[in-house]
Design a protein around this motif. Structure first.
Motif, PDB file in Angstrom:
ATOM      1  N   ASP A   8      76.118 -28.545  45.546  1.00 13.69           N
ATOM      2  CA  ASP A   8      75.164 -29.602  45.155  1.00 13.69           C
ATOM      3  C   ASP A   8      75.858 -30.927  44.787  1.00 13.69           C
ATOM      4  OD1 ASP A   8      73.897 -27.099  45.117  1.00 13.69           O
ATOM      5  OD2 ASP A   8      72.361 -27.781  43.702  1.00 13.69           O
ATOM      6  N   GLU A  39      70.280 -31.797  47.254  1.00 14.16           N
ATOM      7  CA  GLU A  39      69.040 -31.858  46.449  1.00 14.16           C
ATOM      8  C   GLU A  39      69.159 -32.747  45.210  1.00 14.16           C
ATOM      9  OE1 GLU A  39      67.490 -28.692  44.184  1.00 14.16           O
ATOM     10  OE2 GLU A  39      69.323 -28.471  43.048  1.00 14.16           O
ATOM     11  N   ASN A  40      70.409 -32.996  44.754  1.00 11.66           N
ATOM     12  CA  ASN A  40      70.607 -33.846  43.568  1.00 11.66           C
ATOM     13  C   ASN A  40      71.312 -35.155  43.908  1.00 11.66           C
ATOM     14  OD1 ASN A  40      71.465 -30.743  42.658  1.00 11.66           O
ATOM     15  ND2 ASN A  40      69.865 -31.671  41.426  1.00 11.66           N
ATOM     16  N   HIS A 151      69.332 -21.041  47.763  1.00 13.49           N
ATOM     17  CA  HIS A 151      69.263 -21.867  46.568  1.00 13.49           C
ATOM     18  C   HIS A 151      68.526 -21.095  45.477  1.00 13.49           C
ATOM     19  CE1 HIS A 151      69.699 -25.884  44.883  1.00 13.49           C
ATOM     20  NE2 HIS A 151      68.551 -25.688  44.277  1.00 13.49           N
ATOM     21  N   HIS A 176      72.558 -24.180  43.591  1.00  7.41           N
ATOM     22  CA  HIS A 176      71.584 -24.442  42.514  1.00  7.41           C
ATOM     23  C   HIS A 176      72.162 -24.354  41.104  1.00  7.41           C
ATOM     24  CE1 HIS A 176      67.869 -24.664  40.204  1.00  7.41           C
ATOM     25  NE2 HIS A 176      68.144 -23.508  39.645  1.00  7.41           N
ATOM     26  N   HIS A 178      75.148 -25.010  40.050  1.00  5.05           N
ATOM     27  CA  HIS A 178      76.160 -26.059  39.840  1.00  5.05           C
ATOM     28  C   HIS A 178      77.449 -25.526  39.220  1.00  5.05           C
ATOM     29  CE1 HIS A 178      73.114 -29.652  40.016  1.00  5.05           C
ATOM     30  NE2 HIS A 178      72.845 -28.713  40.902  1.00  5.05           N
TER      31      HIS A 178
HETATM   32 FE   LIG Z   1      71.214 -28.615  42.264  1.00  3.77          FE
END
Ligand SMILES: [Fe+2]
Ligand SMILES: [Fe+2]
Length: 259
Positions: A8, A39-40, A151, A176, A178
């Motif tokens: 991520d 996604e981030n 994820h 997800h 991290h």
């Molecule tokens: Fe994430």
């Protein structure tokens, strides 16, 4: 073939980490394909066209996402048009974007990338296991090499997915949390597996967020405003070797670089 999957990417520090690390990693490992979880990537939550373009220009081929995919509203229209970004395939039917893509690398190898999201301690989506079966069926005529970004929050759900897909795909990589796990291995049947790729973003943070804000939230139990931390960055991911004739992984290696 050899590919890289990047954990991520969080905000500007994460994007900088990609730009700083990718050139050298490409040369050092002779990478032929680069997948990253984005996604981030925009402000710590979500993805935008500008941010995605920045990552593609830096050398990323395909972006996967997760539960934060829709945080920036423009992603709803953008994912319907941009085929190089996928979102979890187990969102309800009719959701914009796709859960899988077949990509042809510069050396003419067809690789399918699948994105799925877990359901334990997460949104109640469709069953990711049944969806994985469906997506594999959908892509396997076109691609011998299949790679999955799962994820999910729970380590158990991710490990279960690894076993469920062992021998059917080249890789199952968790995203997800991290936090990079040290359990990378090749499962029977030639499936590279890791519970979590980790995070590419600010190191002095709480999974990417400003640490003072995160601590305050835990201590006061009051809602706080999310902010991406500044400072030094880390780059997390894995390099996987895949036999493109059989679609089986032969090696997996963790990457953990610090600024
Ligand atoms: Fe994430
Ligand atoms: Fe997530």
């Amino acid at each position: 073939m050899r590919l890289l999957m990047i954990g991520d990417i969080v905000g500007r520090p994460g994007r900088r980490a990609v730009k700083v690390n990718l050139g050298e990693l490409k040369r050092e490992f002779d990478l032929q394909f680069i997948i990253a979880n984005g996604e981030n990537a925009a402000g710590g939550k979500g993805i935008t066209r500008d941010v995605a373009q920045e990552l593609f220009a830096a050398g990323v081929d395909i972006l996967t996402t997760g539960n934060h995919v829709w945080n920036k509203r423009e992603a709803i229209d953008y994912l319907a048009r941009e085929t190089r970004i996928i979102r979890p395939g187990n969102y309800p039917p009719g959701t914009p974007g796709a859960g899988a893509i077949v990509y042809k690398t510069g050396r003419n190898v067809q690789v399918a990338v699948l994105n799925l999201a877990g359901r334990t301690f997460m949104q109640a989506l469709d069953c990711p296991f049944r969806k994985a079966d469906q997506l594999i069926k959908q892509v396997k005529e076109q691609a011998k090499v299949i790679v999955v970004d799962f994820h999910a929050e729970a380590t158990s759900e991710k490990i279960a997915m690894g076993w469920y897909l062992a021998g059917r795909v080249a890789a199952v990589c968790g995203t997800h949390t991290h936090v990079q796990t040290a359990d990378e291995r090749i499962l029977p049947g030639g499936t590279a597996y890791i519970t979590d790729l980790g995070m590419t973003g600010p190191c002095d943070s709480v999974i990417g967020a400003k640490k003072e804000i995160a601590m305050e939230r835990f201590i006061t139990q009051l809602p706080t405003r999310y902010e991406v931390a500044a400072g030094l960055f880390q780059f997390n991911g894995i390099v996987i070797d895949i036999d493109e004739e059989t679609g089986e992984a032969t090696a997996i290696r963790r990457i953990q670089n610090y600024e």
